[in-house]
Design a protein around this motif. Structure first.
Motif, mmCIF file in Angstrom:
data_model
loop_
_atom_site.group_PDB
_atom_site.id
_atom_site.type_symbol
_atom_site.label_atom_id
_atom_site.label_comp_id
_atom_site.label_asym_id
_atom_site.label_seq_id
_atom_site.Cartn_x
_atom_site.Cartn_y
_atom_site.Cartn_z
ATOM 1 N N ALA A 68 -2.594 -4.383 -5.141
ATOM 2 C CA ALA A 68 -1.284 -3.738 -5.081
ATOM 3 C C ALA A 68 -0.384 -4.219 -6.205
ATOM 4 C CB ALA A 68 -0.650 -4.000 -3.741
ATOM 5 N N GLY A 69 -0.460 -5.496 -6.539
ATOM 6 C CA GLY A 69 0.372 -6.040 -7.628
ATOM 7 C C GLY A 69 1.779 -5.525 -7.509
ATOM 8 N N VAL A 70 2.483 -6.052 -6.529
ATOM 9 C CA VAL A 70 3.707 -5.412 -6.057
ATOM 10 C C VAL A 70 4.654 -5.006 -7.176
ATOM 11 C CG1 VAL A 70 5.464 -5.589 -4.276
ATOM 12 C CG2 VAL A 70 3.420 -6.951 -4.108
ATOM 13 N N ALA A 71 4.658 -5.763 -8.268
ATOM 14 C CA ALA A 71 5.645 -5.459 -9.300
ATOM 15 C C ALA A 71 5.078 -4.607 -10.413
ATOM 16 C CB ALA A 71 6.157 -6.750 -9.907
ATOM 17 N N GLN A 72 3.783 -4.352 -10.362
ATOM 18 C CA GLN A 72 3.170 -3.802 -11.562
ATOM 19 C C GLN A 72 3.234 -2.287 -11.555
ATOM 20 O OE1 GLN A 72 -0.473 -5.926 -11.921
ATOM 21 N NE2 GLN A 72 0.603 -7.866 -11.819
ATOM 22 N N ARG A 73 4.419 -1.823 -11.912
ATOM 23 C CA ARG A 73 4.761 -0.431 -11.664
ATOM 24 C C ARG A 73 4.065 0.542 -12.577
ATOM 25 N NH1 ARG A 73 6.989 -2.121 -7.040
ATOM 26 N NH2 ARG A 73 8.620 -3.613 -7.409
ATOM 27 N N ALA B 289 2.670 -11.700 -4.573
ATOM 28 C CA ALA B 289 1.376 -11.044 -4.344
ATOM 29 C C ALA B 289 0.302 -12.121 -4.164
ATOM 30 C CB ALA B 289 1.027 -10.166 -5.545
ATOM 31 N N ALA C 4 10.389 -8.548 -8.014
ATOM 32 C CA ALA C 4 9.008 -8.550 -8.482
ATOM 33 C C ALA C 4 8.025 -8.701 -7.331
ATOM 34 C CB ALA C 4 8.793 -9.671 -9.487
ATOM 35 N N PRO D 12 1.510 -3.549 -17.156
ATOM 36 C CA PRO D 12 2.667 -3.185 -16.338
ATOM 37 C C PRO D 12 3.957 -3.353 -17.127
ATOM 38 C CG PRO D 12 1.751 -5.293 -15.648
ATOM 39 C CD PRO D 12 0.795 -4.704 -16.630
ATOM 40 N N GLY D 13 4.972 -2.614 -16.727
ATOM 41 C CA GLY D 13 6.245 -2.684 -17.436
ATOM 42 C C GLY D 13 7.393 -2.330 -16.507
#
Lengths: 717, 509
Positions: B46-51, A47, A517, A407-408
């Motif tokens: 967006a923080g692609v991984a930050q679900r 990102a 990720a 986030p997780g």
């Protein structure tokens, strides 16, 4: 296969002269590259430029048609080293990655590239991940430009300005024989907007042409005596050429009145926030017409001394808006004032915060304070002496209530069971020193797992445990590395290092088939067929090839009992040297994206499909939440029952469950309660299914009725 | 002064939990703005991984006059016209962050909850307090529109972005007609019908001005409306027991009826009578002046203690008709589908012995070698298919042991524990009524199976170990309550250890 597909959007890259492009910042950058006749592009995902890499990957047809070479580089260092193709050949090249982590990795290549200089335009597009939502340490890209003496553009955050910066960047690079860095902040990568397009240009020289006609020039190679000459060339030739270009092409912009007592010098990227603050205090309109003179640095390095002096000369004071620290611009401008004997006061980090994101409130407070003190005549009475305190009195009340939401792991994530197993093995063998790495698996440091002590860089998890190798200790270290980090840097820096130094620790490679990720890009060990990449290179082979003797492969991470057994063996075996466990299961997000449409199609097509989902028997669940302390799955949550006898909420699984199996496995491995069940719904059952079902239900129904007829059964009236 | 009054930028922020589809909603909003001749700019991190983390999407718009406005890329405190929160705590977060101000902000929030990890992992009830958020949100916003938009969406077979979009349209906060919103949804091309249904429902509810935040969930009703079915003889006996409970003073009556139902359902009517006998002992010491707190606590916790979790109960619950029906409904199993159900059991020697007659169970338990030998044969995860004849049959057979439960080892252990605890409470009640109530409430600590159950017991013992230090103090009840609450905060009981240390210093002081 990446998480987000740009297959439809990339058609916008075909727009011709005079048409209007509508879309996201990253797509605009790609279009700008093609308009500039770029010959090759590389990069590493992360990102905010992951999507830029995805756009390029999805645009390979279009790139191919134009003779543009694209590759997904192994790392940021690889991407930067790729720009070597512009050293001797007049080919324009670009690479892109996340900054500043990417620049840390790339800095060796960057320094060498900058030393020898370039013939063709070389552009490094760095995506800044600074401020809210950032997942990395907060540092600036600016000093990398300064130390290697490459030029740094920081354009105003709108599509026409960003597109222009790409064009300017290539020309600047060629005019000064120096690579140019273009920084785009995270929000400008994803900002939507429009710009007028130009025709795409085929590169004047393609990489194929260059391969056919090789050139070399010893003077461009970094080896004495050439390297000493490069040092001089940088300041005597290239820097002046860059300054001339930036000045003559008016890369930096002036807004507002020509003269004034006070003015603001700002990074291009901060322009919209500065204008917003001025709008809010009544000194700018919607279109950016401002009463305060602004000097906008679309090129933040090098500074154009005479432009700065000209802007400052008539002013009593200047405010410098420079996000992040240290305050390089402020130092440089203050030193310039001193050298030129000007008494203009240079203010910056004394009014604005030294560190942290320059949010709307920070800008409003800072600029108001600056103008109140230095140009009060510009301000309306209300801004001069505001009535409202600006204190948010409700915040304190809510701070006690509103839970943090970092986030997780996603629903059904295959990494969760690995950490559940780790937590269970620690219950058995005691706590261990655990080194973490970059990637989704770093979420293990958060509740409910709370595992992992450090993270030192991508692929460096096991490397950061390398000191913990002592024959005096009875305990081994555990370190994690993801498949992304493994191929980025881990194989040599972590695995190779552990073999060479006879490290006795346990290394867990979390293999989810993607660089997950960053949005699910393929890596060497990805299981999918990729038409433009070579995949399916097993991590276990690479590890063995590096010399690791003790390797275990778990091909279904959801088997918590098995993962725990592997960890137990690794932590207790007599065998010396690194113990590597490769734990593989596909990233659930990617898997769902792939399988969901297939499943839906199969069901509507009449095929027999079994869809699993988990449930909780709420009358069996006692509400102790032990399962959640080993899971944290978003679909497993708490629910208050309509039962006055129950004080605590029970577990409940919602409709988003993907049936990964973790709940059942954890209940089994940790010996939790028997309240979980898996419901497999058979769609389009065959005739045997139906027959067996009818028979079973008839028998079970008989038994149930028989028992229930002889006892009291309760229901709601 | 450059602020031209005729032009105004509308600022809209969306606070959502990663994975809720905030991106779709953002695209819809820019689309509807552009349809209405506005220029719009959207940004996100967006923080692609930050679900699953909290995320913000931000949109600015103003009428297109041919000139390009300067939009900001990020929301600022005190400068938001419309705030959409896709989950209740995110509405709270928006207020906390200063994005909701009474001078201008329309706050559109879905009342549903997505529990954060911190809320889920507490052994007790860690859920955040929704009424506080409602109260502050109403105070902070110029207008507060709040109902369960997730439910509206799911009922229409859609996702929350549709209902949020509907609420936005219904709020009239943007100067656009309903039709243009619907055109936007139609143009998006996926799941249009369901999206429109959810949109419409949310639109209408918003226009009607329903406010779900006012009707905060009531405390569960106790013991009302129990329907009972079965052989006449049993029903008559039940009615007699229920009449006995019915004669108790409120609020003991309601709780006792619920408890009676649970106990009879668990074992039999005689067990129910036993339950009421125990309650009578508490009621004899009870006091109307204290709102019958002792009786009520006894009614709740004695029922729970008598219905300990054993294999018989699990087998019974898992083989009931009602359960099969519930699963079919929850999993949306139609007549065209076949359902297979797998249960996860992990028996150990403890559970095995507990299900043996007392003498035999004790015999094995007292011999570590034998016990280990048995454990090796039993202690293993077992998956049982309760849709299969074998799996169902096995559980059904275990269920037939119910009449003999009183003679099993586990029952002896539980009964002894119950009697000891209850006697302690009743004995204390004579000296310190409040403390007795708290002793009863400590039963809440015992729950779960195997290790969790053992840990619960240990916490229960540790909390009650504080009694010797507290006995005789005026604030003893209060301290015991604090100890219990600390014990429910974390798994290992670290908070409890801290609280016990504090209690120890109290004594010294």
């Amino acid at each position: 296969m990446a998480e987000r597909s740009f297959v439809k959007e990339v058609q916008k890259l075909r727009l011709g002269a005079g048409e209007t492009f509508h879309g996201e910042g990253i797509l605009a950058i790609t279009k700008a590259l093609l308009q500039c006749g770029v010959g090759y592009v590389g990069g590493y995902q992360g990102a905010p430029i992951s999507h830029l890499m995805d756009v390029l990957a999805d645009a390979q047809d279009i790139l191919g048609e134009l003779g543009v070479h694209f590759e997904a580089s192994a790392s940021e260092a690889t991407a930067t080293a790729m720009l070597a193709a512009s050293v001797h050949y007049p080919i324009r090249g670009a690479c892109t990655f996340k900054s500043s982590v990417g620049l840390n990795v790339a800095s060796d290549a960057l320094a060498n590239l900058a030393s020898g200089g370039v013939t063709g335009g070389a552009l490094i597009i760095v995506g800044e991940d600074y401020g809210e939502g950032s997942s990395i340490m907060q540092e600036r890209s600016h000093p990398f430009a300064m130390k290697s003496q490459v030029w740094l553009l920081d354009p105003r955050p709108n599509l026409p300005s960003i597109v222009k910066a790409v064009e300017d960047g290539f020309e600047l690079s060629e005019a000064s024989n120096t690579p140019v860095m273009l920084m785009v902040r995270i929000r400008s990568c994803h900002v939507t907007g429009s710009f007028e397009t130009k025709e795409n240009k085929r590169p004047g020289m393609t990489v194929a042409d260059a391969l056919e006609n090789p050139r070399r020039d010893t003077n461009r190679i970094v080896l004495p005596p050439a390297s000493f000459l490069h040092e001089k060339e940088k300041v005597e030739k290239r820097m002046p050429a860059a300054v001339d270009f930036i000045r003559s092409r008016r890369i930096n912009e002036f807004f507002g009145p020509d003269r004034g007592k006070a003015g603001i010098i700002l990074q291009g990227g901060m322009y919209n926030s500065v204008i917003r603050a001025l709008q809010r205090i009544g000194l700018a309109d919607v279109y950016g017409e401002t009463d305060v003179p602004l000097y906008v640095l679309n090129a933040v390095y090098p500074l154009i001394d005479d432009e700065v002096i000209d802007f400052c000369a008539d002013k009593d004071s200047i405010l410098i808006v420079e996000e992040g620290q240290p305050n390089y611009l402020e130092q440089a401008i203050a030193s310039l004032m001193h050298k030129k004997g000007l008494d203009t006061r240079i203010l910056g980090k004394d009014i604005l915060p030294m560190a942290g994101e320059y949010t709307g409130q920070v800008m409003l407070d800072g600029i108001s304070a600056y103008l109140r003190a230095n140009a009060p005549e510009l301000l309306a009475a209300q801004v001069l002496a505001p009535n409202a305190s600006g204190e948010n009195t409700l915040a304190a009340d809510l701070a006690k209530v509103v839970p943090g939401r970092p986030p997780g792991f996603c629903t059904g994530c295959p990494e969760r069971p690995i950490f559940a197993a780790t937590k269970l093995i620690e219950k058995e063998l005691g706590p261990h020193h655990i080194s973490s790495d970059i990637g989704c698996h770093l979420f293990s440091i958060m509740p409910p797992f709370e595992l992992g002590a450090t993270t030192m860089g991508y692929g460096l998890g096991p490397a950061s445990a390398s000191a913990f190798n002592s024959p005096d200790a009875k305990r081994r270290s555990i370190s994690f590395v993801g498949d992304g980090g493994f191929w980025h840097n881990g194989l040599t820096s972590s695995i190779g290092n552990a073999v060479f130094n006879q490290n006795d620790g346990v290394i867990v490679v979390v293999d989810n088939f993607y660089s997950a990720a960053t949005g699910g890009q393929d890596v060497l060990s990805s299981r999918a067929d990729n038409p433009t990449k070579s995949t399916q290179h097993p991590i276990t082979d690479a590890v063995k090839g590096m010399g690791v003797k003790w390797v275990r492969h778990i091909d279904r991470t959801y088997d918590v009992t098995k993962v725990r057994a592997a960890l137990r063996e690794a932590l207790t075996t007599e065998e010396k040297g690194p113990k590597v466990i490769v734990a593989s299961s596909e990233c659930m997000l990617n898997r769902q994206r792939r399988e969901k449409p297939q499943t839906a199609k199969a069901i509507s097509g009449g095929e027999r499909v079994v869809k699993p989902r988990f449930g909780v028997d709420e009358d069996v669940c006692t509400g102790d939440h032990a399962c959640m302390r080993l899971s944290g799955c978003p679909s497993l949550s708490v629910k208050k029952l309509d039962d006055p006898l129950r004080d605590d909420p029970v577990a409940s699984i919602d409709h988003t469950c993907v049936g990964c199996g973790n709940c059942g496995e954890v209940a089994d491995a940790a010996v939790l309660c028997p309240s979980f069940y898996r419901a497999d719904v058979v769609h389009n059952p065959g005739s045997w299914d139906r027959f067996a079902d009818r028979l079973r239900r008839r028998v079970t129904g008989f038994l149930q009725t028989r028992r229930e007829k002889r006892r009291l059964t309760f229901g709601e009236a | 002064m450059k602020a031209n009054e005729d032009q105004k930028i509308i600022k809209l922020a969306i606070l959502a939990v990663g994975g809720q589809g905030g991106g779709v909603l953002t695209n819809w909003i820019t689309d509807v703005a552009e349809r209405n001749g506005y220029l719009a700019q959207a940004t996100s991190v967006a923080g692609v991984a930050q679900r699953t983390g909290a995320t913000i999407y931000y949109v600015e718009m103003c009428p297109d006059t041919g000139r390009r406005p300067v939009f900001s890329l990020a929301p600022a405190q005190g400068d938001i016209d419309i705030l959409i929160a896709a989950e209740l705590m995110e509405a709270g977060r928006a207020v906390m962050r200063g994005f909701v101000t009474p001078d201008r902000t329309t706050l559109i929030a879905s009342a549903h909850r997505i529990a954060a990890v911190s809320e889920k992992i507490e052994p007790g009830d860690g859920r955040a307090d929704s009424p506080t958020v409602h109260k502050n949100a109403r105070e902070a916003a110029s207008r507060y529109i709040c109902f369960d938009m997730e439910k509206v969406a799911v009922e229409a077979g859609s996702v929350i972005s549709s209902s949020l979009f509907g609420a936005l349209a219904g709020s009239g906060a943007l100067p656009f007609a309903r039709e243009s919103y619907e055109e936007t949804i139609e143009a998006s091309g996926r799941g249009v019908k369901a999206s429109l249904a959810a949109f419409g429902k949310a639109f209408e509810r918003t226009v009607a001005g329903e406010d779900a935040s006012a009707s905060v969930q009531d405390a569960p009703r106790a013991g009302q409306g129990i329907a009972v079915a079965g052989p006449e003889r049993l029903v008559a006996a039940w009615n007699a027991l229920a009449a006995r409970a019915d004669a108790y003073p409120e609020p003991v009556r309601a709780m006792a009826l619920a408890g009676l139902r649970k106990v009879v359902d668990y074992q039999d009517l005689a067990y129910g009578a036993e339950y009421l006998d125990r309650l009578d002992q508490a009621l004899a010491l009870d006091s109307a002046g204290k709102d019958h707190a002792l009786g009520e606590a006894a009614a709740k916790h004695v029922a729970n203690a008598m219905c300990y979790e054993d294999i018989l109960r699990v087998a019974d619950l898992k083989t009931r008709t009602a359960r099969a029906e519930r699963i079919r409904k929850e999993m949306k199993v139609g007549d065209a589908n076949v359902l297979q159900v797998t249960e996860f059991f992990h028996p150990r020697v403890e559970e095995f012995c507990g299900t043996l007659p007392t003498g035999l169970g004790r015999f094995i338990e007292n011999r570590p070698g034998l016990s280990k030998w048995v454990d090796r044969r039993i202690n293993r995860g077992r998956r049982i298919r309760t849709d299969s004849l074998f799996g169902f049959g096995a559980l059904w057979v275990i269920g037939t042991l119910r009449p003999w439960r009183r003679s099993l080892l586990r029952h002896q252990v539980e009964k002894e524990h119950l009697d000891r605890w209850y006697a302690l409470a009743l004995d204390t009640a004579r000296r310190d009524y409040g403390l007795a109530v708290e002793i009863l409430n400590c039963r809440r600590l015992i729950k779960g199976y195997s290790d969790t159950h053992a840990r619960g017991h240990s916490k229960f013992d540790r909390v009650l170990s504080g009694l010797t230090l507290l006995e005789g103090r005026e604030d003893a009840a209060d301290w015991l309550r604090r100890l219990r609450e600390a014990a429910l905060k974390d798994e290992k009981g670290e908070m409890l250890d801290g609280a016990l240390k504090t209690v120890a210093t109290l004594e010294a002081a």
